[in-house]
Design an enzyme around this catalytic site. Structure first.
Site, mmCIF file in Angstrom:
data_model
loop_
_atom_site.group_PDB
_atom_site.id
_atom_site.type_symbol
_atom_site.label_atom_id
_atom_site.label_comp_id
_atom_site.label_asym_id
_atom_site.label_seq_id
_atom_site.Cartn_x
_atom_site.Cartn_y
_atom_site.Cartn_z
ATOM 1 N N ASN A 118 13.389 1.069 -33.068
ATOM 2 C CA ASN A 118 13.976 0.770 -31.759
ATOM 3 C C ASN A 118 12.991 -0.119 -30.990
ATOM 4 O OD1 ASN A 118 14.933 0.751 -29.149
ATOM 5 N ND2 ASN A 118 15.348 2.950 -29.062
ATOM 6 N N HIS B 103 22.772 -2.130 -29.556
ATOM 7 C CA HIS B 103 21.356 -1.801 -29.411
ATOM 8 C C HIS B 103 20.946 -0.965 -30.616
ATOM 9 C CE1 HIS B 103 17.589 -0.300 -28.121
ATOM 10 N NE2 HIS B 103 18.025 0.896 -27.782
ATOM 11 N N CYS C 157 16.098 -0.059 -22.589
ATOM 12 C CA CYS C 157 16.826 -0.477 -23.799
ATOM 13 C C CYS C 157 18.058 -1.324 -23.477
ATOM 14 C CB CYS C 157 17.228 0.738 -24.623
ATOM 15 S SG CYS C 157 15.820 1.651 -25.245
HETATM 16 N N1 ACO Z 1 8.915 14.364 -38.351
HETATM 17 C C1 ACO Z 1 9.196 15.584 -38.831
HETATM 18 N N2 ACO Z 1 9.766 16.548 -38.091
HETATM 19 C C2 ACO Z 1 10.067 16.268 -36.819
HETATM 20 C C3 ACO Z 1 9.808 15.009 -36.256
HETATM 21 C C4 ACO Z 1 9.202 14.034 -37.064
HETATM 22 N N3 ACO Z 1 8.921 12.797 -36.637
HETATM 23 N N4 ACO Z 1 10.217 15.025 -34.976
HETATM 24 C C5 ACO Z 1 10.731 16.239 -34.744
HETATM 25 N N5 ACO Z 1 10.646 17.004 -35.838
HETATM 26 C C6 ACO Z 1 11.080 18.367 -36.038
HETATM 27 C C7 ACO Z 1 11.129 19.128 -34.735
HETATM 28 O O1 ACO Z 1 9.857 19.656 -34.418
HETATM 29 C C8 ACO Z 1 12.147 20.205 -35.044
HETATM 30 O O2 ACO Z 1 11.518 21.222 -35.793
HETATM 31 P P1 ACO Z 1 11.867 22.781 -35.549
HETATM 32 O O3 ACO Z 1 13.318 22.886 -35.892
HETATM 33 O O4 ACO Z 1 10.958 23.461 -36.484
HETATM 34 O O5 ACO Z 1 11.579 23.008 -34.092
HETATM 35 C C9 ACO Z 1 13.128 19.501 -35.976
HETATM 36 O O6 ACO Z 1 12.438 18.345 -36.485
HETATM 37 C C10 ACO Z 1 14.399 19.073 -35.285
HETATM 38 O O7 ACO Z 1 14.060 18.402 -34.074
HETATM 39 P P2 ACO Z 1 15.178 17.834 -33.120
HETATM 40 O O8 ACO Z 1 14.518 17.135 -31.985
HETATM 41 O O9 ACO Z 1 16.162 18.893 -32.803
HETATM 42 O O10 ACO Z 1 15.842 16.768 -34.088
HETATM 43 P P3 ACO Z 1 17.160 15.957 -33.905
HETATM 44 O O11 ACO Z 1 18.053 16.232 -35.032
HETATM 45 O O12 ACO Z 1 17.701 16.068 -32.529
HETATM 46 O O13 ACO Z 1 16.632 14.473 -34.112
HETATM 47 C C11 ACO Z 1 16.087 12.535 -32.815
HETATM 48 C C12 ACO Z 1 15.686 13.937 -33.206
HETATM 49 C C13 ACO Z 1 16.043 11.640 -34.036
HETATM 50 C C14 ACO Z 1 15.113 12.016 -31.759
HETATM 51 C C15 ACO Z 1 17.516 12.575 -32.237
HETATM 52 O O14 ACO Z 1 17.644 13.533 -31.228
HETATM 53 C C16 ACO Z 1 17.941 11.249 -31.690
HETATM 54 O O15 ACO Z 1 18.147 10.330 -32.418
HETATM 55 N N6 ACO Z 1 18.118 11.149 -30.379
HETATM 56 C C17 ACO Z 1 18.431 9.910 -29.728
HETATM 57 C C18 ACO Z 1 17.211 9.409 -29.150
HETATM 58 C C19 ACO Z 1 17.054 7.937 -29.239
HETATM 59 O O16 ACO Z 1 17.490 7.242 -30.108
HETATM 60 N N7 ACO Z 1 16.352 7.456 -28.252
HETATM 61 C C20 ACO Z 1 16.009 6.095 -28.205
HETATM 62 C C21 ACO Z 1 15.787 5.685 -26.817
HETATM 63 S S1 ACO Z 1 17.270 5.688 -25.932
HETATM 64 C C22 ACO Z 1 18.133 4.528 -26.623
HETATM 65 O O17 ACO Z 1 17.608 3.551 -27.057
HETATM 66 C C23 ACO Z 1 19.592 4.756 -26.654
#
Ligand code: ACO
Length: 323
Positions: A280, A250, A113
């Site tokens: 992304n 980004h 990224c």
């Molecule tokens: N749809 C519905 N539910 C979902 C999905 C989905 N697509 N994905 C996960 N869930 C559920 C999970 O199973 C979990 O359920 P549970 O509580 O019953 O176990 C719940 O949602 C919460 O999951 P978390 O992973 O804890 O959710 P979080 O609030 O952390 O959000 C996310 C996840 C959006 C990925 C967040 O952590 C994030 O934005 N992280 C940054 C990652 C990123 O942007 N990476 C990009 C690459 S790196 C970069 O470019 C910087």
């Protein structure tokens, strides 16, 4: 002193636009979950047979048109991608051939990224030193090809696309009022590999592999790392949140972008946000966002623009330039 300035931008998205509702028909997810956690509403997905080099070539052609120069005037192509057409040769050489360029050099940069910031920084060194006259810097990805479409925690986040800029060297006054790239800052820390990686590669298991991510861990590190290189960019130039015109981060996630801007006191009306339309797109995200804001008239000649990225590795970096 010699400096390097951006003289044209271009971008390209595959025709196939996939909304959250479309995804929810195939994956156990919902528009509400994706929008609330990421701000993403749609992404573009490359058609079968549509490759990273094809997206990159189209973005490059548009950047050349905007710059008003011919492909033959380019003597360097630096292309950032984590989704190359082939393990080798470099995707940049395919773009070079597509554009009919037979002189100079073309190579790829891998920083996921952060790839565009790494590529721009690399190309800027060539151009500022006089080793190259005019370069194409491209970020291009077909991330849809390395997604595990059964993993709802990752497959909803990414999209395909490409963005490009044309840069050239010129004799500048040597002050912070100059046009062009005024500072760049690159970082990496390989200890974080497990938090964001692809579980395949020629030397490991001879597969292309799928993206694996500990989303919460990435989120936790992202804002601090982004802040770190922006503070460096401000310190090196004397610019501040108040004096830059635009922040083009980004485009990973609206929450990371907003949290970073707030931590740095950058007003949200200076932030270019396109993640809602593109998802992304990894290395393509910054040049896609930059081109969007140049073409809709927000970013104009003379404006001071700050870009930053963070991604797999971890890698992270920033650049500050006057258009
Ligand atoms: N749809 C519905 N539910 C979902 C999905 C989905 N697509 N994905 C996960 N869930 C559920 C999970 O199973 C979990 O359920 P549970 O509580 O019953 O176990 C719940 O949602 C919460 O999951 P978390 O992973 O804890 O959710 P979080 O609030 O952390 O959000 C996310 C996840 C959006 C990925 C967040 O952590 C994030 O934005 N992280 C940054 C990652 C990123 O942007 N990476 C990009 C690459 S790196 C970069 O470019 C910087």
């Amino acid at each position: 002193m010699r400096r390097t300035r951006i003289i044209g931008t271009g971008s390209y998205l595959p025709a196939n636009r996939v909304t959250n509702a479309d995804l929810a028909r195939k994956v156990d997810t919902s528009d509400e979950w994706i929008t609330q956690r990421t701000g993403i509403r749609a992404r573009h997905i490359a058609a079968e047979g549509e490759t990273t080099s094809q997206l990159a070539t189209e973005a490059a052609r548009r950047a050349l048109d905007a710059a008003g120069i011919a492909a033959s005037e380019i003597d360097l192509i630096v292309l950032a991608t984590a989704t190359p057409d082939y393990t080798f040769p470099a995707t940049a050489t395919q773009v070079q051939a597509n554009l009919g360029i037979t002189h100079g050099a073309a190579f790829d940069v891998a920083a996921v990224c952060s790839g565009f910031v790494f590529a721009l920084t690399t190309a800027e060194k060539f151009v500022t030193s006089g080793a190259a006259k005019r370069a194409l810097v491209i970020g291009a990805e077909t991330f849809s090809r390395i997604l595990d479409w059964n993993d709802r925690t990752t497959c909803v986040l990414f999209g395909d696309g490409a963005g490009a800029v044309v840069i050239e060297g010129y004799e500048a006054a040597g002050t912070m009022a100059d046009q062009g790239i005024l500072t760049t800052h690159l970082r990496s820390d390989g200890r974080h590999r497990e938090k964001l990686y692809v579980d395949g590669g020629p030397s490991t298991n001879q597969l292309a592999g799928h993206l694996r991510m500990e989303g919460r861990e990435v989120f936790k590190h992202a804002v601090g790392m982004i802040t770190d290189v922006i503070v460096d960019a401000f310190a090196a130039t004397g610019f501040s949140a108040g004096t830059i015109d635009w922040f083009v981060p980004h485009q990973a996630n609206a929450r990371i972008i907003t949290a970073s801007a707030e931590k740095l006191d950058i007003p949200l009306d200076k932030v270019v946000m396109t993640v809602q339309d593109h998802g992304n797109t990894s290395a393509a995200s910054i040049p896609l966002a930059l081109d969007t804001a140049v073409r809709d008239g927000r970013i104009r000649k003379g404006h001071v623009v700050l870009i930053e990225a963070m991604g797999g590795g971890f890698t992270w970096g920033s650049a500050l330039f006057r258009l």
